[in-house]
Design a protein around this motif. Structure first.
Motif, PDB file in Angstrom:
ATOM      1  N   ASP A 294       0.832  -1.209   0.000  1.00  0.00           N
ATOM      2  CA  ASP A 294       0.000   0.000   0.000  1.00  0.00           C
ATOM      3  C   ASP A 294       0.865   1.257   0.000  1.00  0.00           C
ATOM      4  OD1 ASP A 294      -1.392   2.276   1.173  1.00  0.00           O
ATOM      5  OD2 ASP A 294      -3.039   0.918   1.592  1.00  0.00           O
ATOM      6  N   PHE A 295       1.889   1.256   0.867  1.00  0.00           N
ATOM      7  CA  PHE A 295       2.758   2.426   1.001  1.00  0.00           C
ATOM      8  C   PHE A 295       3.472   2.736  -0.325  1.00  0.00           C
ATOM      9  CE2 PHE A 295       6.629   4.580   2.763  1.00  0.00           C
ATOM     10  CZ  PHE A 295       5.974   5.631   3.384  1.00  0.00           C
ATOM     11  N   CYS A 296       3.868   1.659  -1.037  1.00  0.00           N
ATOM     12  CA  CYS A 296       4.582   1.838  -2.307  1.00  0.00           C
ATOM     13  C   CYS A 296       3.623   2.255  -3.433  1.00  0.00           C
ATOM     14  CB  CYS A 296       5.283   0.552  -2.706  1.00  0.00           C
ATOM     15  SG  CYS A 296       6.197  -0.212  -1.361  1.00  0.00           S
ATOM     16  N   ALA A 297       2.347   1.884  -3.307  1.00  0.00           N
ATOM     17  CA  ALA A 297       1.365   2.195  -4.355  1.00  0.00           C
ATOM     18  C   ALA A 297       0.790   3.605  -4.213  1.00  0.00           C
ATOM     19  CB  ALA A 297       0.241   1.162  -4.334  1.00  0.00           C
ATOM     20  N   GLN A 298       1.148   4.293  -3.130  1.00  0.00           N
ATOM     21  CA  GLN A 298       0.636   5.654  -2.926  1.00  0.00           C
ATOM     22  C   GLN A 298       1.010   6.564  -4.101  1.00  0.00           C
ATOM     23  OE1 GLN A 298      -1.228   6.971  -0.347  1.00  0.00           O
ATOM     24  NE2 GLN A 298      -1.469   4.886   0.386  1.00  0.00           N
ATOM     25  N   GLY A 299       2.203   6.345  -4.650  1.00  0.00           N
ATOM     26  CA  GLY A 299       2.689   7.187  -5.750  1.00  0.00           C
ATOM     27  C   GLY A 299       1.823   7.089  -6.991  1.00  0.00           C
TER      28      GLY A 299
ATOM     29  N   GLN B 267      -1.492   6.597  -7.204  1.00  0.00           N
ATOM     30  CA  GLN B 267      -2.702   7.409  -7.059  1.00  0.00           C
ATOM     31  C   GLN B 267      -2.371   8.893  -7.236  1.00  0.00           C
ATOM     32  OE1 GLN B 267      -4.909   7.138  -3.294  1.00  0.00           O
ATOM     33  NE2 GLN B 267      -6.655   6.464  -4.498  1.00  0.00           N
ATOM     34  N   LYS B 268      -1.186   9.263  -6.751  1.00  0.00           N
ATOM     35  CA  LYS B 268      -0.796  10.670  -6.818  1.00  0.00           C
ATOM     36  C   LYS B 268      -0.423  11.090  -8.244  1.00  0.00           C
ATOM     37  CE  LYS B 268       2.141  13.914  -4.342  1.00  0.00           C
ATOM     38  NZ  LYS B 268       3.237  14.061  -3.375  1.00  0.00           N
TER      39      LYS B 268
END
Lengths: 177, 106
Positions: B36-41, B43-44
């Motif tokens: 999840d933390f790595c996939a934040q980028g 969405q941004k």
């Protein structure tokens, strides 16, 4: 990113133009002799394997800067590799670091982690990992230090809290901007 | 003649209304998106594009669903570059039209 453990306090602020590399500032305060290092750190992604439900990475992490101890200042730097593999349930990592700063610091250290997620959350949920970290510093009195820790993250915030077998706290915080 | 003109005008506005309500969703199946933390980028970087209305990340199915704004589209190459730039591999890109902008039933 702020890392605090039995060996050091570290601040790392970096920018990743692509997933292949990042560049930024690194500041380290060695807790043993209160020496400091300030420099520019470059992280290079050497290899990545995207699997169906897993990801593995190999990075080269290097920094150049200045070290300071009790008024003495000298150029210094460090280099090392960091590898990790994770699925949504399991995690494993290894990293090492060779540091050299003339008379102020000359050391080698490595650490490994394994982790398991007690539940698998969806995107945006609070995620929790239970991890065990083993640090090995051949030149230190305590060669091996074992630290159980909890990693939690939600959105762009990631925090880690743990306590080593010799009673030192581990507190790490990462924020993605 | 007057009737035909009125029918043509009515048809024109009906089609305009349908086009405005139609929503396009681009589903991108990826590999390596396990954190999840790595996939934040994702969405941004994808979400800040002008033509994009919303980005949904599905870690279970390794799926990134990009909902487009009305009458907007995004090129496969542009979308691929954004996702590859975040470090994931692309398996497939599928486009679908939804009945309304809010609907995900396409």
């Amino acid at each position: 990113m702020v890392d605090n453990n039995h060996m050091e306090n570290m601040l790392h602020i970096h920018y990743s133009p692509t997933a292949k590399y990042s560049v930024g500032y690194v500041g380290i305060n060695m807790r043993g002799d209160e020496s400091q290092f300030h420099g520019v750190q470059l992280n290079n992604l050497l290899w990545r394997e995207n699997g169906d439900g897993s990801q593995a990475n190999l990075y080269l992490q290097s920094a150049l800067g200045i070290a300071e101890n009790d008024g003495d200042v000298t150029p210094g730097g460090f280099t090392g590799i960091a590898a990790d593999w994770e699925t949504r349930r399991y995690f494993a990592s290894y990293s090492n670091r060779l540091t050299y700063a003339d008379d102020i610091e000359e050391s080698y250290g490595q650490n490994a982690r394994v982790g398991i997620a007690p539940y698998v959350g969806d995107f945006g949920d609070l995620h929790t990992w239970l991890m065990l970290q083993v640090d090995h510093h051949p030149n230190e009195e305590d060669n091996f230090v074992v630290t159980p820790l909890v990693r939690m993250f939600k959105g762009p915030y990631l925090g880690e809290v743990g306590m080593s077998n010799n009673g030192d706290a581990l507190l790490n915080l990462s924020i993605r901007f | 003649m007057k009737k035909i003109m009125l029918m043509a005008i009515a048809l024109f506005f009906s089609l305009q209304a349908f086009a405005a309500e139609t929503g396009r969703i681009v589903d991108v199946k990826v590999q390596g998106m396990v954190c999840d933390f790595c996939a934040q980028g994702i969405q941004k970087t994808v979400g800040k594009r002008d033509e994009v209305k919303n980005v949904k990340v599905d870690l279970d199915n390794q799926l990134i669903s990009v909902q487009m704004k009305p009458n907007k589209n995004i090129d496969d190459k542009v979308l691929s570059d954004l996702i590859l730039g975040n470090g994931f591999s692309i398996i497939s890109i599928n486009r679908k039209e939804c009945k309304t902008q809010e609907s995900t039933e396409c």
